[in-house]
Design a protein around this motif. Structure first.
Motif, PDB file in Angstrom:
ATOM      1  N   GLU A 298       6.138  -4.565   1.692  1.00 19.11           N
ATOM      2  CA  GLU A 298       6.213  -3.518   0.683  1.00 19.11           C
ATOM      3  C   GLU A 298       7.316  -3.788  -0.331  1.00 19.11           C
ATOM      4  O   GLU A 298       8.210  -4.598  -0.087  1.00 19.11           O
ATOM      5  CB  GLU A 298       6.466  -2.164   1.353  1.00 19.11           C
TER       6      GLU A 298
ATOM      7  N   TYR B  20       2.903   4.551  -9.946  1.00 16.40           N
ATOM      8  CA  TYR B  20       2.665   4.545  -8.504  1.00 16.40           C
ATOM      9  C   TYR B  20       3.841   3.960  -7.738  1.00 16.40           C
ATOM     10  O   TYR B  20       3.748   3.707  -6.550  1.00 16.40           O
ATOM     11  CB  TYR B  20       1.421   3.717  -8.180  1.00 16.40           C
ATOM     12  N   GLY B  21       4.949   3.737  -8.386  1.00 16.05           N
ATOM     13  CA  GLY B  21       6.053   2.993  -7.791  1.00 16.05           C
ATOM     14  C   GLY B  21       6.988   3.808  -6.928  1.00 16.05           C
ATOM     15  O   GLY B  21       8.015   4.266  -7.408  1.00 16.05           O
ATOM     16  N   TYR B  22       6.629   4.022  -5.686  1.00 14.33           N
ATOM     17  CA  TYR B  22       7.507   4.702  -4.741  1.00 14.33           C
ATOM     18  C   TYR B  22       8.153   3.645  -3.850  1.00 14.33           C
ATOM     19  O   TYR B  22       7.457   2.856  -3.219  1.00 14.33           O
ATOM     20  CB  TYR B  22       6.729   5.691  -3.873  1.00 14.33           C
TER      21      TYR B  22
ATOM     22  N   ALA C 123       0.827  -1.206   0.000  1.00 19.72           N
ATOM     23  CA  ALA C 123       0.000   0.000   0.000  1.00 19.72           C
ATOM     24  C   ALA C 123       0.862   1.258   0.000  1.00 19.72           C
ATOM     25  O   ALA C 123       0.522   2.243  -0.644  1.00 19.72           O
ATOM     26  CB  ALA C 123      -0.918  -0.002   1.215  1.00 19.72           C
TER      27      ALA C 123
ATOM     28  N   SER D  94       3.629   1.823  -1.326  1.00 19.97           N
ATOM     29  CA  SER D  94       4.302   2.120  -2.597  1.00 19.97           C
ATOM     30  C   SER D  94       3.484   3.098  -3.437  1.00 19.97           C
ATOM     31  O   SER D  94       3.961   3.587  -4.450  1.00 19.97           O
ATOM     32  CB  SER D  94       4.567   0.836  -3.385  1.00 19.97           C
ATOM     33  N   HIS D  95       2.272   3.407  -3.008  1.00 20.11           N
ATOM     34  CA  HIS D  95       1.417   4.378  -3.686  1.00 20.11           C
ATOM     35  C   HIS D  95       1.504   5.759  -3.041  1.00 20.11           C
ATOM     36  O   HIS D  95       0.889   6.696  -3.527  1.00 20.11           O
ATOM     37  CB  HIS D  95      -0.035   3.912  -3.667  1.00 20.11           C
ATOM     38  N   VAL D  96       2.233   5.867  -1.943  1.00 24.71           N
ATOM     39  CA  VAL D  96       2.340   7.130  -1.216  1.00 24.71           C
ATOM     40  C   VAL D  96       3.583   7.881  -1.701  1.00 24.71           C
ATOM     41  O   VAL D  96       4.692   7.361  -1.615  1.00 24.71           O
ATOM     42  CB  VAL D  96       2.425   6.882   0.312  1.00 24.71           C
TER      43      VAL D  96
END
Length: 99
Positions: A40, A59-61, A12, A14-16
């Protein structure tokens, strides 16, 4: 605050975005009474090509959770790499315990 013994995320965070991850983690630890388990995407065990693929996702953080968590609030208890059927690292499990 301190609502549940265990709070967990599964891919989850990784979307932030980078600018908001500290706030998200603060909230996760605020509602946790004892443990936080993060499953993650983790760039450390990835090969260079996989890092590029992950970074190119919209979205790849990939965050360094062990460095983002306030050490006065919780300590990192364990990390474990989860691998796919070919043995390539895909995710990392981070287990934190609150003080």
């Amino acid at each position: 605050s301190n609502l549940a013994d265990l709070i967990y995320t599964v891919v989850a965070l990784s979307h932030v975005p980078f600018g908001k991850i500290r706030n998200a983690l603060s909230e996760i630890f605020r509602v946790s009474r004892r443990y936080v388990l993060l499953v993650e995407i983790d760039c450390r065990p990835m090969r260079w090509r996989k890092k590029l693929e992950a970074i190119s996702l919209p979205y790849g953080y990939m965050h360094r959770y062990e460095k983002l968590v306030d050490q006065t609030i919780a300590r990192l208890v364990q990390t474990e790499t989860l691998r796919d059927d070919k043995g390539h690292p895909r995710y990392t499990v981070f287990l934190f315990a609150k003080y």
